[in-house]
Write an enzyme that holds these catalytic residues in place. Structure first.
Site, PDB file in Angstrom:
ATOM      1  N   HIS A  47       0.841  -1.211   0.000  1.00 48.49           N
ATOM      2  CA  HIS A  47       0.000   0.000   0.000  1.00 48.49           C
ATOM      3  C   HIS A  47       0.877   1.262   0.000  1.00 48.49           C
ATOM      4  O   HIS A  47       0.593   2.234  -0.703  1.00 48.49           O
ATOM      5  CB  HIS A  47      -0.851   0.070   1.270  1.00 48.49           C
ATOM      6  CG  HIS A  47      -1.815  -1.052   1.448  1.00 48.49           C
ATOM      7  ND1 HIS A  47      -1.696  -1.983   2.454  1.00 48.49           N
ATOM      8  CD2 HIS A  47      -2.928  -1.381   0.748  1.00 48.49           C
ATOM      9  CE1 HIS A  47      -2.705  -2.837   2.375  1.00 48.49           C
ATOM     10  NE2 HIS A  47      -3.465  -2.503   1.353  1.00 48.49           N
ATOM     11  N   LYS A 159      -0.777  -6.737  -7.766  1.00 50.07           N
ATOM     12  CA  LYS A 159      -1.049  -8.026  -7.115  1.00 50.07           C
ATOM     13  C   LYS A 159      -2.487  -8.455  -7.337  1.00 50.07           C
ATOM     14  O   LYS A 159      -2.782  -9.616  -7.545  1.00 50.07           O
ATOM     15  CB  LYS A 159      -0.754  -7.941  -5.613  1.00 50.07           C
ATOM     16  CG  LYS A 159      -0.607  -9.294  -4.980  1.00 50.07           C
ATOM     17  CD  LYS A 159      -1.000  -9.313  -3.548  1.00 50.07           C
ATOM     18  CE  LYS A 159      -2.421  -9.695  -3.431  1.00 50.07           C
ATOM     19  NZ  LYS A 159      -3.061  -9.650  -2.201  1.00 50.07           N
ATOM     20  N   VAL A 186       4.592  -5.529  -4.502  1.00 49.08           N
ATOM     21  CA  VAL A 186       5.720  -5.456  -3.566  1.00 49.08           C
ATOM     22  C   VAL A 186       5.784  -6.791  -2.821  1.00 49.08           C
ATOM     23  O   VAL A 186       4.753  -7.318  -2.382  1.00 49.08           O
ATOM     24  CB  VAL A 186       5.546  -4.278  -2.582  1.00 49.08           C
ATOM     25  CG1 VAL A 186       6.690  -4.236  -1.575  1.00 49.08           C
ATOM     26  CG2 VAL A 186       5.479  -2.960  -3.358  1.00 49.08           C
ATOM     27  N   SER A 196      -2.475  -7.921   3.288  1.00 50.85           N
ATOM     28  CA  SER A 196      -2.917  -7.793   4.687  1.00 50.85           C
ATOM     29  C   SER A 196      -3.271  -9.168   5.245  1.00 50.85           C
ATOM     30  O   SER A 196      -3.161  -9.414   6.444  1.00 50.85           O
ATOM     31  CB  SER A 196      -4.138  -6.880   4.774  1.00 50.85           C
ATOM     32  OG  SER A 196      -3.821  -5.639   4.199  1.00 50.85           O
TER      33      SER A 196
HETATM   34  O1  PAF Z   1      -7.774  -3.700  -2.927  1.00 48.69           O
HETATM   35  C1  PAF Z   1      -8.408  -3.336  -1.927  1.00 48.69           C
HETATM   36  O2  PAF Z   1      -7.867  -3.114  -0.849  1.00 48.69           O
HETATM   37  C2  PAF Z   1      -9.919  -3.176  -2.035  1.00 48.69           C
HETATM   38  O3  PAF Z   1     -10.475  -4.120  -2.872  1.00 48.69           O
HETATM   39  C3  PAF Z   1     -10.336  -1.756  -2.455  1.00 48.69           C
HETATM   40  C4  PAF Z   1      -9.865  -1.432  -3.857  1.00 48.69           C
HETATM   41  C5  PAF Z   1      -9.772  -0.730  -1.485  1.00 48.69           C
HETATM   42  C6  PAF Z   1     -11.856  -1.642  -2.442  1.00 48.69           C
HETATM   43  O4  PAF Z   1     -12.375  -1.879  -1.175  1.00 48.69           O
END
Ligand code: PAF
Length: 289
Positions: A47, A159, A186, A196
């Site tokens: 992220h 990913k 990554v 996560s």
């Molecule tokens: O990839 C994610 O974390 C989720 O699918 C997203 C794009 C934030 C939508 O809830």
């Protein structure tokens, strides 16, 4: 608007959709380019690499943190999905994120909410087959987030290959005026794609999970050595994983940028895998050929 004040450069945290939209409009009126990184929180370096990309290309960076209930089936991990907004905000502060949009479920889905987006054929195979309601939930929440945070560019990770195609299709079909930027996956030092959900893995499963990327790497190597038949490549992947205790959901080779399976690797091709590692479902992909 709630502002955390432990550090001068902490992002501003906004829970109201109306407020964040006003804020975006103000920045855009003064000529700023706004970048948006949609997330479900529990942030990791994957992220944060999206935040870095947005930071490099935009004047203002906004990250949404919202665990979206509509993309989870009833038997899935919505309730236990890891949530730690305070930690997420600290990590975002370190990467220079300016705003965190963290709406409540009621803010996103007030009582009486009924609309859902069906993206069509790109959402049907692979993840769509295993999780039939998933992509309608993703497409709907992404469009809602982009209506509330009408940024100039939105960032996603490679990913989630099929998710990027679903979002790109939805954005093109519904004329959403935004640039979509897809950033590389990554990985941990041993190759495991950051997710996560890796937090759910037991030590033994964490060790096992490395076989996913190893099997993708082996596929790439076989292509380099001249093997072009995808049936053979899929067989080799299954063979590679057969002793690991990993349960394969699907292995597929598709033409890059599509979900169309190919019989031979004649051009840019993506190898996809989804598998159950212990109690945890993981996905990964790499470009081969
Ligand atoms: O990839 C994610 O974390 C989720 O699918 C997203 C794009 C934030 C939508 O809830």
């Amino acid at each position: 608007m709630q502002r955390m004040s432990r550090r001068a450069d902490f992002p501003t945290i906004v829970q109201s959709g109306t407020e964040i939209r006003q804020q975006v409009r103000l920045f855009q009126q003064r000529g700023d380019r706004v970048g948006m990184v949609p997330t479900m929180g529990s942030l990791h370096d994957g992220h944060l690499s999206l935040v870095d990309a947005a930071r490099a290309e935009c004047d203002v960076v906004m990250t949404s943190v919202f665990v979206n209930p509509t993309q989870f089936a009833p038997h899935e991990d919505y309730q236990r999905y890891p949530r730690d907004l305070e930690r997420d905000v600290e990590l975002l502060a370190e990467r220079g994120c300016d705003y965190v949009f963290a709406p409540s479920v009621d803010e996103m889905y007030p009582s009486g909410y009924e609309t859902s987006i069906d993206v069509g054929s790109v959402a049907k195979p692979f993840e769509g087959e295993q999780r039939p309601t998933h992509f309608a939930g993703v497409a709907t929440v992404v469009l809602k987030l982009l209506n509330l945070v009408p940024a100039d560019a939105v960032y996603f990770g490679q990913k989630d290959y099929q998710q990027t195609l679903v979002v790109e299709r939805m954005i093109a079909d519904l004329n959403v005026p935004i640039d979509v930027v897809v950033c590389p996956t990554v990985r941990e030092a041993d190759g495991l794609a950051m997710s996560s959900r890796n937090a759910y893995l037991s030590d033994a499963d964490r060790h096992r999970a490395t076989a996913l990327y190893a099997s993708l790497q082996q596929t790439k190597q076989l292509v380099t050595q001249g093997e072009r038949r995808t049936a053979e490549l899929r067989r080799a992947m299954r063979q590679h994983l057969s002793q690991t205790g990993i349960e394969i959901d699907y292995i597929a080779m598709v033409a890059a940028g599509t979900v169309d399976e190919v019989d031979t690797v004649d051009g840019p091709t993506v190898a996809l895998i989804a598998a159950q590692v212990g109690q945890t479902r993981l996905i990964d992909n790499i470009q081969i050929g």
